[in-house]
Design an enzyme around this catalytic site. Structure first.
Site, PDB file in Angstrom:
ATOM      1  N   TYR A  92      -6.895  -3.793  11.094  1.00 43.76           N
ATOM      2  CA  TYR A  92      -6.348  -4.233   9.843  1.00 43.76           C
ATOM      3  C   TYR A  92      -4.978  -5.451  10.293  1.00 43.76           C
ATOM      4  O   TYR A  92      -3.676  -4.700   9.939  1.00 43.76           O
ATOM      5  CB  TYR A  92      -6.138  -2.925   9.289  1.00 43.76           C
ATOM      6  CG  TYR A  92      -7.774  -2.039   8.705  1.00 43.76           C
ATOM      7  CD1 TYR A  92      -8.928  -2.571   9.182  1.00 43.76           C
ATOM      8  CD2 TYR A  92      -7.390  -1.162   8.077  1.00 43.76           C
ATOM      9  CE1 TYR A  92      -9.661  -2.086   9.033  1.00 43.76           C
ATOM     10  CE2 TYR A  92      -8.985  -0.565   7.809  1.00 43.76           C
ATOM     11  CZ  TYR A  92      -9.621  -0.452   8.568  1.00 43.76           C
ATOM     12  OH  TYR A  92     -10.846   0.220   8.143  1.00 43.76           O
TER      13      TYR A  92
ATOM     14  N   SER B 146     -15.456   2.920   1.730  1.00 43.66           N
ATOM     15  CA  SER B 146     -15.822   2.078   0.811  1.00 43.66           C
ATOM     16  C   SER B 146     -16.506   3.336  -0.542  1.00 43.66           C
ATOM     17  O   SER B 146     -18.133   2.292  -0.497  1.00 43.66           O
ATOM     18  CB  SER B 146     -16.310   1.039   0.775  1.00 43.66           C
ATOM     19  OG  SER B 146     -15.489  -0.381   1.902  1.00 43.66           O
TER      20      SER B 146
HETATM   21  N1  LIG Z   1     -14.908   2.618   8.825  1.00 44.84           N
HETATM   22  C1  LIG Z   1     -15.310   0.828   8.439  1.00 44.84           C
HETATM   23  O1  LIG Z   1     -15.675   0.189   9.289  1.00 44.84           O
HETATM   24  C2  LIG Z   1     -14.613   0.984   7.130  1.00 44.84           C
HETATM   25  C3  LIG Z   1     -14.555  -0.511   6.218  1.00 44.84           C
HETATM   26  C4  LIG Z   1     -13.923  -0.931   5.158  1.00 44.84           C
HETATM   27  C5  LIG Z   1     -12.999   0.289   4.588  1.00 44.84           C
HETATM   28  N2  LIG Z   1     -12.612   1.191   5.043  1.00 44.84           N
HETATM   29  C6  LIG Z   1     -12.017   2.139   5.035  1.00 44.84           C
HETATM   30  O2  LIG Z   1     -11.690   3.042   4.138  1.00 44.84           O
HETATM   31  C7  LIG Z   1     -10.952   2.870   2.906  1.00 44.84           C
HETATM   32  C8  LIG Z   1     -11.801   3.009   1.925  1.00 44.84           C
HETATM   33  O3  LIG Z   1     -12.720   1.264   1.902  1.00 44.84           O
HETATM   34  P1  LIG Z   1     -12.378  -0.032   0.757  1.00 44.84           P
HETATM   35  O4  LIG Z   1     -11.404   0.028   0.451  1.00 44.84           O
HETATM   36  O5  LIG Z   1     -13.169  -0.818   1.460  1.00 44.84           O
HETATM   37  O6  LIG Z   1     -13.145   0.011  -0.409  1.00 44.84           O
HETATM   38  P2  LIG Z   1     -13.114   1.688  -1.560  1.00 44.84           P
HETATM   39  O7  LIG Z   1     -12.078   2.505  -1.816  1.00 44.84           O
HETATM   40  O8  LIG Z   1     -14.953   1.618  -2.110  1.00 44.84           O
HETATM   41  O9  LIG Z   1     -12.549   0.539  -2.226  1.00 44.84           O
HETATM   42  C9  LIG Z   1     -11.261  -0.487  -2.925  1.00 44.84           C
HETATM   43  C10 LIG Z   1     -11.456  -1.570  -3.245  1.00 44.84           C
HETATM   44  O10 LIG Z   1     -11.538  -0.808  -5.190  1.00 44.84           O
HETATM   45  C11 LIG Z   1      -9.957  -0.914  -5.558  1.00 44.84           C
HETATM   46  N3  LIG Z   1      -9.443   0.883  -6.401  1.00 44.84           N
HETATM   47  C12 LIG Z   1      -9.488   1.579  -6.014  1.00 44.84           C
HETATM   48  N4  LIG Z   1      -9.133   2.478  -7.188  1.00 44.84           N
HETATM   49  C13 LIG Z   1      -9.900   2.158  -8.258  1.00 44.84           C
HETATM   50  C14 LIG Z   1      -9.852   2.578  -9.347  1.00 44.84           C
HETATM   51  N5  LIG Z   1      -9.105   3.498  -9.690  1.00 44.84           N
HETATM   52  N6  LIG Z   1     -10.152   1.641 -10.350  1.00 44.84           N
HETATM   53  C15 LIG Z   1     -10.174   0.098 -10.073  1.00 44.84           C
HETATM   54  N7  LIG Z   1     -10.338  -0.035  -9.045  1.00 44.84           N
HETATM   55  C16 LIG Z   1     -10.146   0.423  -8.005  1.00 44.84           C
HETATM   56  C17 LIG Z   1      -9.324  -1.131  -5.188  1.00 44.84           C
HETATM   57  O11 LIG Z   1      -8.278  -1.578  -5.346  1.00 44.84           O
HETATM   58  P3  LIG Z   1      -6.417  -1.225  -4.917  1.00 44.84           P
HETATM   59  O12 LIG Z   1      -5.832  -1.638  -4.156  1.00 44.84           O
HETATM   60  O13 LIG Z   1      -5.607  -2.390  -5.530  1.00 44.84           O
HETATM   61  O14 LIG Z   1      -6.505  -1.073  -6.434  1.00 44.84           O
HETATM   62  C18 LIG Z   1     -10.202  -1.825  -4.163  1.00 44.84           C
HETATM   63  O15 LIG Z   1     -10.452  -3.562  -3.810  1.00 44.84           O
HETATM   64  C19 LIG Z   1     -10.853   1.358   2.806  1.00 44.84           C
HETATM   65  O16 LIG Z   1      -9.313   0.615   2.746  1.00 44.84           O
HETATM   66  C20 LIG Z   1     -10.589   1.427   4.923  1.00 44.84           C
HETATM   67  O17 LIG Z   1      -9.010   1.839   5.330  1.00 44.84           O
HETATM   68  C21 LIG Z   1     -13.515   2.072   6.534  1.00 44.84           C
END
Ligand SMILES: NC(=O)c1ccc[n+]([C@@H]2O[C@H](COP(=O)([O-])OP(=O)(O)OC[C@H]3O[C@@H](n4cnc5c(N)ncnc54)[C@H](OP(=O)(O)O)[C@@H]3O)[C@@H](O)[C@H]2O)c1
Length: 338
Positions: free
Chosen positions: A61, A209
């Site tokens: 990241y 996600s």
């Molecule tokens: N192992 C893997 O391959 C892999 C892949 C992807 C992600 N990950 C991990 O999983 C974590 C979470 O996944 P993700 O960040 O991809 O997706 P997510 O948690 O499904 O969604 C994150 C997105 O949603 C927004 N968000 C969060 N809470 C919200 C709310 N209450 N209202 C409106 N929008 C909201 C965030 O914006 P803001 O930040 O602007 O609030 C961000 O754009 C990542 O941070 C990472 O650590 C791992």
């Protein structure tokens, strides 16, 4: 939950006790457009106040930047937080659409030292293999990861986007605490093989996600129109063009449930993921990502929502209707190898 604090659960048979919702920290440095360091720091502190103890990062990241950014927060609260980071994936700076994956022992050793240094900690609580390089036997990679546990550099082991067979082969070498894979109302492929294997082995599921990268909250509709040019979501087939338009109509089903609970769309998406714990009888600790304190409050409050069987039935129908894959290249996912 008392005073807004979330409850705790064990991260698999052999893992640590953590808050039932973790925090994904990727977006604080990488992938989702412009970031605000002060707001991200405030988000980390607010999360901890609300009982979030499980923080997710990776060396990929921002090419180490996310680990460096989190380091002061982790150091200030070392005894209260469970630090999860990952190795295996790197993104060449000259081609951000390309992924290089390495699972060989010398690379793992080099990666763990670099993560320990950037995080500035003595030990990583949970060390994941981020992606699988099929040219390296998983037993060999996990054997090296197990050596890191014996050497005190790492406490627990995890795997991300592995198949059920890969998980079983790895677990035979050393207990795996958690599998991290995409799991949400829009992405349910792991339920066929991976989730049953994890349950049988006493391994926790860490859905990444869980908000469908924000799409399930309704905060954007078409990634190409709504997000900045460097935003990774513009590369994902389901968030652009006709797919995005079709997928946005599915949010209406979530909205009807949200109205019944006086909740937001995102809270219903998180409640659905959280409830998979009882449906599949294994610990499920999602890691929604946010950079805003108000959203961490909203997201943790979702752990109080209990969906009825009728609401679950309605929501369960969504995934089969989603247009477009979750990645442009599914070869790097468990579904692509199963
Ligand atoms: N192992 C893997 O391959 C892999 C892949 C992807 C992600 N990950 C991990 O999983 C974590 C979470 O996944 P993700 O960040 O991809 O997706 P997510 O948690 O499904 O969604 C994150 C997105 O949603 C927004 N968000 C969060 N809470 C919200 C709310 N209450 N209202 C409106 N929008 C909201 C965030 O914006 P803001 O930040 O602007 O609030 C961000 O754009 C990542 O941070 C990472 O650590 C791992």
């Amino acid at each position: 939950m008392t005073d807004g604090r979330i409850t705790t659960a064990k991260l698999g048979d052999n893992g640590p006790e953590v808050g039932v919702q973790g925090l994904g920290c990727m977006g604080m440095s990488f992938a989702y457009g412009p970031t605000d360091a002060d707001a991200s720091r405030a988000t980390l502190e607010r999360a901890l106040e609300l009982g979030v103890t499980f923080y997710d990062t990776a060396d990929a990241y921002g090419a180490g930047e996310n680990e460096r950014f989190l380091s002061p927060f982790f150091k200030a609260h070392r005894d209260e937080v469970v630090i999860a980071t990952k190795f295996a994936l790197s993104i060449p700076p000259d081609d951000p659409t390309r992924r290089v994956i390495r699972n060989d022992p010398p690379y793992i050793r080099q990666a763990v030292e670099a993560s320990l240094k950037r995080l500035d900690v003595d030990v990583i609580d949970l060390y994941y293999m981020h992606r699988r390089d099929v040219n390296v036997p998983i037993e060999e990679s996990v054997g090296t990861m197990a050596d890191l546990v014996r050497e005190g550099k790492v406490k627990h082991l995890g795997l991300s986007e592995v198949t059920a067979d890969e998980l079983r082969a790895a677990h035979a070498v050393h207990p795996i605490a958690a599998v991290q894979s995409e799991w949400s109302l829009f992405s349910r492929d792991i339920e066929t093989h991976v989730v049953p294997a994890a349950r049988d082995l006493g391994v926790a599921l860490v859905p990444y996600s869980p908000l469908g990268r924000g799409f399930l909250t309704g905060s954007f509709t078409d990634a190409e129109q709504d997000l900045t040019p460097d935003d990774f979501r513009r590369q994902q087939p389901r968030f652009t063009g006709d797919n995005a338009t079709a997928n946005a109509t599915l949010l209406e089903l979530i909205r009807s449930v949200a109205e019944a609970h006086d909740a937001s769309l995102g809270q219903i998406a998180l409640a659905w993921v959280q409830q998979q714990t009882t449906i599949h009888d294994l610990p499920v600790i999602p890691i929604p990502g946010t950079r805003k304190p108000s959203r961490v409050e909203e997201n943790t409050a979702a752990t109080r929502i209990v969906l009825t069987d009728e609401q679950l039935d309605l929501l369960n129908g969504i995934a089969a209707q989603v247009a477009g894959n979750r990645y442009a290249d599914m070869a790097f996912t468990s579904a692509g190898r199963e």
